[in-house]
Scaffold this active site. Structure first.
Site, PDB file in Angstrom:
ATOM      1  N   LYS A  61      44.976  49.264  -9.629  1.00  0.00           N
ATOM      2  CA  LYS A  61      46.488  49.944  -9.765  1.00  0.00           C
ATOM      3  C   LYS A  61      46.977  50.513  -8.430  1.00  0.00           C
ATOM      4  O   LYS A  61      48.204  50.230  -8.060  1.00  0.00           O
ATOM      5  CB  LYS A  61      46.398  50.934 -10.647  1.00  0.00           C
TER       6      LYS A  61
ATOM      7  N   HIS B 262      49.065  64.595  -3.522  1.00  0.00           N
ATOM      8  CA  HIS B 262      49.823  63.936  -4.474  1.00  0.00           C
ATOM      9  C   HIS B 262      50.768  64.985  -4.967  1.00  0.00           C
ATOM     10  O   HIS B 262      51.983  64.806  -5.066  1.00  0.00           O
ATOM     11  CB  HIS B 262      49.024  63.553  -5.491  1.00  0.00           C
TER      12      HIS B 262
END
Ligand code: MEV
Length: 443
Positions: free
Chosen positions: A271, A384
């Site tokens: 992914k 993130h």
């Protein structure tokens, strides 16, 4: 190729200034870039010609990955993606790879496979012999269905026949043959071309096999159209604030071993790769569902779902290798009608679909490197969440420079929530009321 993809301080300047920097590196003017992206690069009337029941357009951020160097050429890679940190992470990993000499990439010929299913074949060996004996005539028949492609140097190249046995009894279809027509699609992705060719040859194949025609459609497992990318990164380029480069290599090799042993981890590892690849695929008007389907089918080809990219240590260097099928086009399809996709392609400065595949795959390996480096060291959340904080700040109503201010405040307070951002914004606004107007608040 771009004159350089190393545009230092790019993220700190305004959108207008970024367009000017990209303009200087690519030769496309800042105004052209801006014009192609107005309203997400597509108006509702044009969108109405793409699909049915259109109500309008749905925009996503259009950004560029910097520092990308493939086979000694620089690329500014267009990326369309909504996930915070994907572009920054890819650009930063590309910088590390650049320190090791950049990516080395190679790509197969642009061969797509289209499948013709034949059912009720009583003598599959005889049918196979009859079809293979007419290989050249069948290729000619396929070519006649795609004269434009043939004039561009493409066309049918081979015929393969496979015997298949249904996994459960199907009346009339137990004796199944599948014929593959292998077609060189040059710079087209090729779906429509090869589907036409499949329909054009199906009757003759059914006659030769004394069979009934089943499905006639391309396979997205285009494993004759693979791209392979490698990179070497010196340990020194990988070091973090708290870990030396050699330990970072250990962390990344460990992450690779985990993905190689475990399909659950491999899915997430892949992914991360597709974060980069899909973003380039979407920006350039290509079919990301086809790319995804091909990538995951390829990842499972051994019988165990596996990582598309693996990492090894070689002395004081990290070696990364990625391989996947990648059917991209630089002509036809969405590109004919989507101004932003056309501009993205010009920006990437590639001369062929194969070159685009090498750039997209390199960006995919960048995304993977960034993810496994973060996961193998401090964890993914710190970086993130810092970027996620910007989206939260925007959602809370922050504008201009206040977005960064609010994001910083909620990260420092470890309160990356909408309420936290609203509180931070209120604090800034209260300070402004006391101290007078601040510069560039809504720039
Ligand atoms: C998130 O979009 C992608 C990652 O989960 C990839 C990975 O775990 O390797 C961070």
């Amino acid at each position: 190729m771009a004159s350089t993809s190393r545009l230092s301080g790019f993220y700190k300047v305004s959108v207008r200034e970024r367009r000017e920097l990209v303009a200087a590196a690519t030769g496309i003017s800042a105004d052209e870039i801006g014009a192609a992206l107005v309203g997400g690069g597509l108006d509702a009337d044009s969108a109405d010609k793409f699909v049915e029941n259109v109500l309008g357009c749905y925009a996503l951020p259009f950004a560029v990955a910097l520092n990308v160097r493939v086979n000694d050429r620089d690329y500014i890679a267009p990326m369309v993606v909504e996930e915070p940190s994907v572009v920054a992470a890819a650009s930063s990993a590309a910088k590390m790879v650049r320190d090791g000499g950049g990516f080395k990439a190679e790509v197969d010929a642009p061969l797509m496979i289209t499948q013709i299913q034949l059912v009720g074949v009583h003598d599959r060996d005889a049918a196979t012999r009859a079809i293979l004996a007419e290989k050249a005539a069948i290729c000619d028949m396929a070519d006649r269905a795609m004269p434009g492609l043939v004039s561009r140097g493409g066309g049918a190249r081979d015929i393969e026949v496979r015997k298949l046995t249904p996994l459960h009894p199907v009346p009339g279809a137990n004796e199944m043959l599948v014929v593959h027509v292998v077609i060189d699609c040059r710079d087209a992705m090729g779906a429509n071309l090869v589907n036409n060719a499949a329909e054009a040859v199906a009757d003759r194949l059914a006659q030769l096999a004394k069979a009934t025609i089943g499905l006639r459609i391309l396979t997205n497992l285009c494993d004759k159209r693979c791209v392979r990318v490698r990179c070497r990164v010196p340990a020194s380029a990988l070091a973090t604030e708290s870990m030396d480069g050699s330990r970072v290599i250990d962390g990344i090799v460990n992450a690779s071993a985990f993905a190689e042993a475990d399909p659950y981890r491999a899915a997430t590892h892949n992914k991360g790769i597709m974060n980069g690849i899909d973003a380039v695929v979407i920006a350039t008007g290509n079919d990301w569902r086809a790319v995804e389907a091909g990538a995951h089918a390829f990842a499972a080809r051994s019988g165990q779902y596996s990582p598309l990219a693996v990492w090894r240590r070689e002395g004081d260097e990290l070696l990364g290798m990625l391989q996947l099928p990648l059917a991209l086009g630089t002509v036809g399809g969405t590109l004919r009608v989507h101004p932003a996709a056309r501009m993205a392609l010009r920006l990437s400065n590639v001369e062929s679909a194969s070159e685009l595949a090498m750039v997209a795959a390199s960006v995919g390996l960048c995304s993977n490197l960034a993810a496994v480096r973060a996961l193998g060291t401090e964890g993914i959340q710190r970086g993130h969440m810092a970027l996620h904080a910007r989206s939260v700040a925007l959602a809370a109503g922050a504008q201009g420079h206040d977005v960064e201010r609010v994001a910083l405040m909620i990260v420092e307070a470890r309160d990356i929530t909408l309420e936290g951002a609203k509180r931070a914004l209120a604090t800034i606004s209260a300070a402004v009321t006391t101290d007078g107007p601040r510069p560039n608040a809504s720039e």
